[in-house]
Design a protein around this motif. Structure first.
Motif, mmCIF file in Angstrom:
data_model
loop_
_atom_site.group_PDB
_atom_site.id
_atom_site.type_symbol
_atom_site.label_atom_id
_atom_site.label_comp_id
_atom_site.label_asym_id
_atom_site.label_seq_id
_atom_site.Cartn_x
_atom_site.Cartn_y
_atom_site.Cartn_z
ATOM 1 N N THR A 242 0.489 -1.144 -0.096
ATOM 2 C CA THR A 242 0.016 -0.051 -0.060
ATOM 3 C C THR A 242 0.588 1.325 -0.181
ATOM 4 O O THR A 242 1.383 1.178 0.720
ATOM 5 C CB THR A 242 -0.952 0.082 1.353
ATOM 6 N N ILE A 243 0.366 2.566 -0.681
ATOM 7 C CA ILE A 243 1.474 3.617 -1.345
ATOM 8 C C ILE A 243 0.729 4.224 -0.428
ATOM 9 O O ILE A 243 -0.987 4.839 -1.497
ATOM 10 C CB ILE A 243 1.682 3.788 -2.387
ATOM 11 N N ALA A 244 0.359 5.502 0.399
ATOM 12 C CA ALA A 244 0.015 6.688 0.884
ATOM 13 C C ALA A 244 0.578 7.617 0.321
ATOM 14 O O ALA A 244 1.552 8.251 0.653
ATOM 15 C CB ALA A 244 -0.454 6.477 1.881
ATOM 16 N N ILE A 245 -0.650 8.684 -0.498
ATOM 17 C CA ILE A 245 -0.058 9.335 -0.633
ATOM 18 C C ILE A 245 -1.193 11.186 -0.253
ATOM 19 O O ILE A 245 -2.024 10.922 -0.605
ATOM 20 C CB ILE A 245 0.328 10.046 -2.342
ATOM 21 N N ASP A 246 -0.370 12.113 0.428
ATOM 22 C CA ASP A 246 -1.344 12.608 1.241
ATOM 23 C C ASP A 246 -0.804 13.797 0.902
ATOM 24 O O ASP A 246 0.479 13.928 0.459
ATOM 25 C CB ASP A 246 -1.535 12.640 2.853
ATOM 26 N N GLY A 247 -1.757 15.367 1.062
ATOM 27 C CA GLY A 247 -1.266 16.479 0.815
ATOM 28 C C GLY A 247 -2.256 17.391 0.589
ATOM 29 O O GLY A 247 -3.205 17.088 0.319
ATOM 30 N N CYS B 73 0.372 -1.081 -10.220
ATOM 31 C CA CYS B 73 -0.970 -1.317 -9.426
ATOM 32 C C CYS B 73 -2.067 -0.428 -9.181
ATOM 33 O O CYS B 73 -1.932 0.626 -9.817
ATOM 34 C CB CYS B 73 -0.388 -0.795 -7.771
ATOM 35 N N ALA B 74 -3.062 -0.471 -7.988
ATOM 36 C CA ALA B 74 -4.509 -0.094 -8.498
ATOM 37 C C ALA B 74 -4.254 1.553 -7.921
ATOM 38 O O ALA B 74 -4.329 1.755 -6.938
ATOM 39 C CB ALA B 74 -5.383 -1.080 -7.629
ATOM 40 N N HIS B 75 -5.718 2.441 -7.982
ATOM 41 C CA HIS B 75 -5.150 3.682 -7.972
ATOM 42 C C HIS B 75 -6.667 4.410 -7.485
ATOM 43 O O HIS B 75 -7.645 4.165 -8.015
ATOM 44 C CB HIS B 75 -4.803 5.002 -8.908
ATOM 45 N N LEU B 76 -6.945 4.732 -6.349
ATOM 46 C CA LEU B 76 -8.085 5.338 -5.319
ATOM 47 C C LEU B 76 -7.847 6.929 -5.540
ATOM 48 O O LEU B 76 -7.042 7.353 -4.365
ATOM 49 C CB LEU B 76 -8.613 4.460 -4.167
ATOM 50 N N ALA C 263 -7.103 -0.989 0.190
ATOM 51 C CA ALA C 263 -5.656 -0.372 -0.518
ATOM 52 C C ALA C 263 -5.285 -2.063 -0.084
ATOM 53 O O ALA C 263 -3.857 -1.979 -0.119
ATOM 54 C CB ALA C 263 -6.198 0.248 1.482
ATOM 55 N N ARG C 264 -5.747 -2.940 0.701
ATOM 56 C CA ARG C 264 -5.114 -4.542 0.554
ATOM 57 C C ARG C 264 -5.237 -5.188 0.011
ATOM 58 O O ARG C 264 -4.792 -6.118 0.023
ATOM 59 C CB ARG C 264 -5.971 -4.562 2.732
ATOM 60 N N ARG C 265 -6.313 -4.757 -1.385
ATOM 61 C CA ARG C 265 -6.312 -6.090 -2.322
ATOM 62 C C ARG C 265 -5.245 -6.290 -3.204
ATOM 63 O O ARG C 265 -3.855 -5.529 -2.813
ATOM 64 C CB ARG C 265 -6.611 -4.504 -3.736
ATOM 65 N N ASP C 266 -5.163 -6.671 -3.572
ATOM 66 C CA ASP C 266 -3.890 -8.257 -4.233
ATOM 67 C C ASP C 266 -3.376 -7.598 -5.651
ATOM 68 O O ASP C 266 -4.673 -6.731 -6.197
ATOM 69 C CB ASP C 266 -4.077 -9.150 -4.925
ATOM 70 N N ALA D 200 -1.889 -0.831 -3.611
ATOM 71 C CA ALA D 200 -2.841 0.095 -4.247
ATOM 72 C C ALA D 200 -2.129 1.304 -3.748
ATOM 73 O O ALA D 200 -1.490 1.477 -3.112
ATOM 74 C CB ALA D 200 -4.372 -0.494 -3.901
ATOM 75 N N VAL D 201 -2.249 2.136 -4.610
ATOM 76 C CA VAL D 201 -2.046 3.273 -4.049
ATOM 77 C C VAL D 201 -3.135 4.278 -3.136
ATOM 78 O O VAL D 201 -4.743 4.680 -4.423
ATOM 79 C CB VAL D 201 -0.731 4.865 -4.933
ATOM 80 N N LEU D 202 -3.166 5.019 -2.848
ATOM 81 C CA LEU D 202 -4.676 5.934 -2.220
ATOM 82 C C LEU D 202 -4.175 7.492 -1.886
ATOM 83 O O LEU D 202 -2.853 7.611 -0.906
ATOM 84 C CB LEU D 202 -5.919 5.655 -1.180
ATOM 85 N N ASP D 203 -4.440 8.318 -2.672
ATOM 86 C CA ASP D 203 -4.262 9.851 -2.192
ATOM 87 C C ASP D 203 -5.188 10.556 -1.415
ATOM 88 O O ASP D 203 -6.713 9.905 -2.119
ATOM 89 C CB ASP D 203 -3.603 10.601 -3.176
ATOM 90 N N GLY D 204 -5.194 11.379 -0.814
ATOM 91 C CA GLY D 204 -5.713 12.221 -0.269
ATOM 92 C C GLY D 204 -5.094 13.071 0.599
ATOM 93 O O GLY D 204 -4.277 13.929 0.531
#
Ligand code: CDP
Ligand code: CDP
Length: 206
Positions: A4-9, A28-31, A97-100, A103-107
């Motif tokens: 899991t890649i977390a991108i905040d700002g 990976c998937a992106h949300l 976030a935990r999908r096979d 995943a990258v989630l930004d927020g």
């Protein structure tokens, strides 16, 4: 493996642009989690009660026209300050976030609240003036009638609301890598993000 890649700002720091490229490079998937709050904000502007809207949110809501306007961004940051609205959106984000395949989630709160266990965390910033200039250019390109000083005011107001709220305020996780994009091109910002994710154990697929 679920990496899991977390991108905040803050608004217009460049986290969405970086996230899309990172998703491509690491396969990976992106949300874009801002879209969840924007979709609830849009439903509120249409007269719905925010908590009901959050509980009834459907994937199709994230595809709606008009989610990217300034008015909807403003509404999003208001509904995002309601703890029950945030709570209603947690499970969907954690499952994503935990999908096979990773995943990258930004927020705003991915590294701090949604995915404190994320393998890689980035916190993307830029000066308010730079961010307002970027947003202004996007609005002009989209044919929206705005002036720069108004956009700068909105950026500052949204920063204050996102950083000042009691529940899940915008702040870097202790273990996040900061990327200041004020003086970086998109290519330079993406390269800095890729380097930080590789250093955290991420493996490129492209
Ligand atoms: O694209 P921009 O950075 O302008 O905004 P966004 O990421 O689409 O987010 C819109 C609003 O939703 C933000 O101002 C936050 O108040 C809220 N948000 C949040 O509270 N938590 C997230 N994980 C993502 C967005
Ligand atoms: O997702 P967030 O609101 O943080 O920002 P974005 O939508 O990725 O970026 C806002 C605008 O700044 C976009 O039009 C980008 O092309 C531009 N930009 C950038 O993202 N990074 C730079 N280093 C320079 C410009």
């Amino acid at each position: 493996m679920a990496f899991t890649i977390a991108i905040d700002g803050p608004a217009a720091s460049g986290k969405g642009t970086i996230s899309r490229e990172v998703a491509r490079v690491f396969g990976c998937a992106h949300l874009d989690t801002g879209l969840l709050y924007r979709a609830v904000g849009l439903r509120m502007l249409e007269g719905e009660e925010p908590l009901e809207a959050a509980r009834a949110l459907m994937p199709a809501d994230l595809e709606k026209d008009g989610l990217r306007t300034g008015a909807v961004g403003e509404a999003a940051s208001k509904v995002a300050a309601i703890p029950e609205v945030r709570a209603a959106l947690v499970d969907f984000q954690r499952a994503f976030a935990r999908r096979d395949g990773g995943a990258v989630l930004d927020g705003r709160d991915i590294g701090t609240v949604i995915c404190p266990e994320a393998e890689a965390k980035l916190f993307v910033i830029a000066s308010p003036e730079t961010r307002a200039r970027r947003r202004f250019q996007e609005f002009v390109a989209a044919g929206e009638d705005v002036d720069y000083s108004r956009v700068l005011e909105d950026v500052r107001a949204r920063d204050a609301r996102d950083m000042g709220r009691a529940d899940a305020p915008l702040r870097p996780a202790d273990d996040a890598t900061e990327i200041d994009t004020t003086h970086l091109s998109i290519e330079e910002a993406v390269a800095a993000a890729i380097a930080a994710i590789e250093a955290a154990g991420g493996t490129r697929t492209a």
